[in-house]
Design a protein around this motif. Structure first.
Motif, PDB file in Angstrom:
ATOM      1  N   LYS A   1       0.820  -1.208   0.000  1.00 14.76           N
ATOM      2  CA  LYS A   1       0.000   0.000   0.000  1.00 14.76           C
ATOM      3  C   LYS A   1       0.856   1.261   0.000  1.00 14.76           C
ATOM      4  O   LYS A   1       2.019   1.246   0.410  1.00 14.76           O
ATOM      5  N   ALA A   2       0.259   2.344  -0.457  1.00 16.25           N
ATOM      6  CA  ALA A   2       0.955   3.630  -0.519  1.00 16.25           C
ATOM      7  C   ALA A   2       1.471   4.023   0.870  1.00 16.25           C
ATOM      8  O   ALA A   2       0.756   3.932   1.865  1.00 16.25           O
ATOM      9  N   GLY A   3       2.729   4.435   0.902  1.00 11.65           N
ATOM     10  CA  GLY A   3       3.337   4.880   2.147  1.00 11.65           C
ATOM     11  C   GLY A   3       3.889   3.778   3.014  1.00 11.65           C
ATOM     12  O   GLY A   3       4.603   4.054   3.985  1.00 11.65           O
ATOM     13  N   GLU A   4       3.577   2.523   2.698  1.00 13.51           N
ATOM     14  CA  GLU A   4       4.086   1.407   3.476  1.00 13.51           C
ATOM     15  C   GLU A   4       5.322   0.819   2.797  1.00 13.51           C
ATOM     16  O   GLU A   4       5.572   1.055   1.616  1.00 13.51           O
ATOM     17  N   THR A   5       6.082   0.052   3.547  1.00 14.26           N
ATOM     18  CA  THR A   5       7.231  -0.644   2.975  1.00 14.26           C
ATOM     19  C   THR A   5       7.015  -2.146   3.096  1.00 14.26           C
ATOM     20  O   THR A   5       6.375  -2.615   4.043  1.00 14.26           O
ATOM     21  N   ALA A   6       7.536  -2.870   2.143  1.00 10.18           N
ATOM     22  CA  ALA A   6       7.398  -4.326   2.156  1.00 10.18           C
ATOM     23  C   ALA A   6       8.136  -4.901   3.351  1.00 10.18           C
ATOM     24  O   ALA A   6       9.290  -4.557   3.611  1.00 10.18           O
ATOM     25  N   SER A   7       7.473  -5.780   4.086  1.00 12.35           N
ATOM     26  CA  SER A   7       8.102  -6.429   5.234  1.00 12.35           C
ATOM     27  C   SER A   7       9.126  -7.454   4.765  1.00 12.35           C
ATOM     28  O   SER A   7       9.115  -7.889   3.605  1.00 12.35           O
ATOM     29  N   ASP A   8       9.985  -7.860   5.686  1.00  9.07           N
ATOM     30  CA  ASP A   8      10.955  -8.902   5.346  1.00  9.07           C
ATOM     31  C   ASP A   8      10.248 -10.201   4.976  1.00  9.07           C
ATOM     32  O   ASP A   8      10.746 -10.969   4.147  1.00  9.07           O
ATOM     33  N   GLU A   9       9.118 -10.465   5.582  1.00  7.54           N
ATOM     34  CA  GLU A   9       8.375 -11.674   5.251  1.00  7.54           C
ATOM     35  C   GLU A   9       7.900 -11.633   3.800  1.00  7.54           C
ATOM     36  O   GLU A   9       8.008 -12.630   3.070  1.00  7.54           O
ATOM     37  N   ILE A  10       7.397 -10.493   3.361  1.00  6.92           N
ATOM     38  CA  ILE A  10       6.964 -10.344   1.969  1.00  6.92           C
ATOM     39  C   ILE A  10       8.154 -10.514   1.037  1.00  6.92           C
ATOM     40  O   ILE A  10       8.077 -11.220   0.021  1.00  6.92           O
ATOM     41  N   LEU A  11       9.265  -9.873   1.376  1.00  5.07           N
ATOM     42  CA  LEU A  11      10.442  -9.933   0.517  1.00  5.07           C
ATOM     43  C   LEU A  11      10.994 -11.352   0.417  1.00  5.07           C
ATOM     44  O   LEU A  11      11.351 -11.813  -0.668  1.00  5.07           O
ATOM     45  N   SER A  12      11.060 -12.044   1.547  1.00  4.10           N
ATOM     46  CA  SER A  12      11.685 -13.371   1.564  1.00  4.10           C
ATOM     47  C   SER A  12      10.869 -14.409   0.806  1.00  4.10           C
ATOM     48  O   SER A  12      11.392 -15.480   0.475  1.00  4.10           O
TER      49      SER A  12
END
Length: 359
Positions: free
Chosen positions: A337-348
Motif C-alpha cells: 500500500k501507498a506509504g508502506e514498505t514491504a516487510s521482510d516476510e513479503i520480501l523473503s
C-alpha cells in the motif's frame, strides 16, 4: 589450516577420507575447529561462490591454526547437495555453511542426522535448533544500479540475465526496475532466464539477445563475467555481480554489487569456539557492510553518480527503502500500500513481479 578438499575438485568419497577427525580424547581437545563450506559454483567464478570463498579465506587469516577449513565446489542443488553436506559432517566438521538457496531442504535433512553439528544456510528460511540462516540484502544494491541505469540508458531499456525465479532473484529484478522507473517512468526491464548460476556461454548468449532487443544496460543475477564481456564487445554499459568485475570489462562496467561475508563468518566461528552459537536469522545489507558498491566508473554522468550516492546514504541511514508503496504487480493488484514498505516476510517469499517487468 585448509583441508586438501580445497586444493582441487575431488570425489565425495576421496574428500571425506582426506579430512578424517583426529581420534582420542587428547587429540580431540587439541584439534582445530573444522569448518566446511558447500558451494553451488566454482571458486573461480569471480561471482557469488568466489565471494563466499573469500570469506573462508578471511577465516583462515583470522584464526590460523585454530581452525581447519574445507569446501566442496560445483555442487548441484538437489540430491548431490545432501551427499556433499553429509560428507562434510562425517569428515568431522563442527560448523558447515551451505551457501545456496537450493541447499535448504538438504541442509535441514542432514542436520537432523547430526544434531551436535552446527549448520548455516545462506538465502533460505528454514531453521532448526542446529540450523541458522543468513542472507544479504542484495536488493539494496540492485536499487542503486537501477537508479544508475535509469539515468544512463539512452534507449530506456535494460536487459537482465537471471538464474532461477527464486525470491532472492525476483526481488532483485523488482528492486532494479522500481529504481529505474523512478528516474524514467517509461523504463523497460527485459529478463532472460539462463536457468543456471554459472554457464558463461549461456550467460553471454542471453546478454547478446537482450542487446539485440534494444537494451543498452545489462545487469545480471548469474555469476560469470560473460554478460559484462558481451556488453563490452557491443559497446553498452553493464553491472557486475557479487564482486568488482571491472577488470573483465573496464569500459562497460559501471559498478557492481559486492557481497562481503567475511565479518559474518568470523563472528559465527568465534561463537562456536566460545560456546555462544545459537540458531537465528541474519539479513544484512549496506548498513551492515554485507553489501557494498564497487567503485563507480568515471564514465557515469554526474547526475547518475549523485543519485546513486544519495540512495546509498538513504538506505544505510534507514530513511529510504527500495520497496516503498504503492506497489502493484503485473496484474495490477496492489501488493504494498501507498506509504508502506514491504516487510521482510513479503520480501523473503516474493514470487511476483512489479508492474512493467517483462519476464
Amino acid at each position: 589450516m585448509t583441508s586438501i578438499i580445497t586444493r582441487r575438485r575431488m570425489t565425495f568419497g576421496a574428500a571425506a577420507a582426506s579430512a578424517l577427525p583426529l581420534l582420542g580424547r587428547g587429540a580431540q581437545a587439541q584439534a582445530p575447529l573444522g569448518v566446511g563450506f558447500v558451494y553451488v559454483g566454482p571458486i573461480g567464478d569471480h561471482g557469488y561462490t568466489w565471494t563466499h570463498d573469500q570469506g573462508r579465506l578471511a577465516l583462515e587469516k583470522e584464526y590460523g591454526a585454530k581452525i581447519k577449513t574445507s569446501f566442496i565446489e560445483n555442487v548441484a542443488e538437489g540430491p548431490d547437495a545432501a551427499r556433499a553436506i553429509r560428507q562434510l559432517a562425517q569428515a568431522g566438521n563442527q560448523l558447515i555453511f551451505a551457501t545456496s538457496f537450493g541447499f535448504m531442504n538438504p541442509t535441514i535433512q542432514v542436520a537432523k542426522q547430526f544434531p551436535k553439528i552446527k549448520f548455516e544456510h545462506a538465502t533460505g528460511y528454514q531453521r532448526a535448533e542446529n540450523v541458522a540462516t543468513y542472507n544479504a540484502r542484495f536488493y539494496e544494491g540492485r536499487a542503486v544500479i537501477g537508479t544508475i541505469a535509469g539515468h544512463m540508458s539512452k534507449s530506456g531499456q535494460a536487459g537482465y540475465v537471471a538464474s532461477f525465479p527464486i525470491p532472492e532473484v525476483v526481488m532483485g529484478i523488482n528492486a532494479f526496475h522500481l529504481a529505474a522507473r523512478k528516474v524514467n517512468p517509461n523504463f523497460k526491464t527485459k529478463v532472460i532466464w539462463a536457468s543456471t548460476w554459472y554457464d558463461p556461454a549461456k550467460e553471454a548468449d542471453a546478454a547478446k539477445a537482450l542487446i539485440d532487443q534494444g537494451a543498452d544496460m545489462i545487469t545480471q543475477h548469474t555469476d560469470s563475467a560473460a554478460p559484462l564481456q558481451a556488453a563490452e564487445q557491443r559497446g553498452v554499459f553493464a553491472f557486475g555481480q557479487a564482486s568488482d568485475m571491472s577488470a573483465f570489462a573496464p569500459k562497460a562496467h559501471l559498478t557492481a554489487i559486492v557481497d562481503d561475508w567475511s565479518g559474518y563468518y568470523i563472528k559465527r566461528v568465534k561463537e562456536v569456539m566460545d560456546g555462544t552459537w545459537k540458531t537465528g536469522d541474519v539479513w544484512g545489507g549496506l548498513k551492515e557492510g554485507m553489501v557494498r558498491m564497487a567503485p563507480f566508473n568515471p564514465a557515469m554522468t554526474p547526475a547518475a553518480r549523485a543519485a546513486a550516492e544519495e540512495l546509498v546514504k538513504g538506505i544505510t541511514a534507514g530513511t529510504l527503502h527500495p520497496f516503498t508503496g504503492e506497489l502493484k504487480d503485473q496484474k495490477g493488484e496492489v501488493r504494498v500500500k501507498a506509504g508502506e514498505t514491504a516487510s521482510d516476510e513479503i520480501l523473503s517469499k516474493m514470487d511476483w513481479y512489479v508492474d512493467g517487468v517483462q519476464a
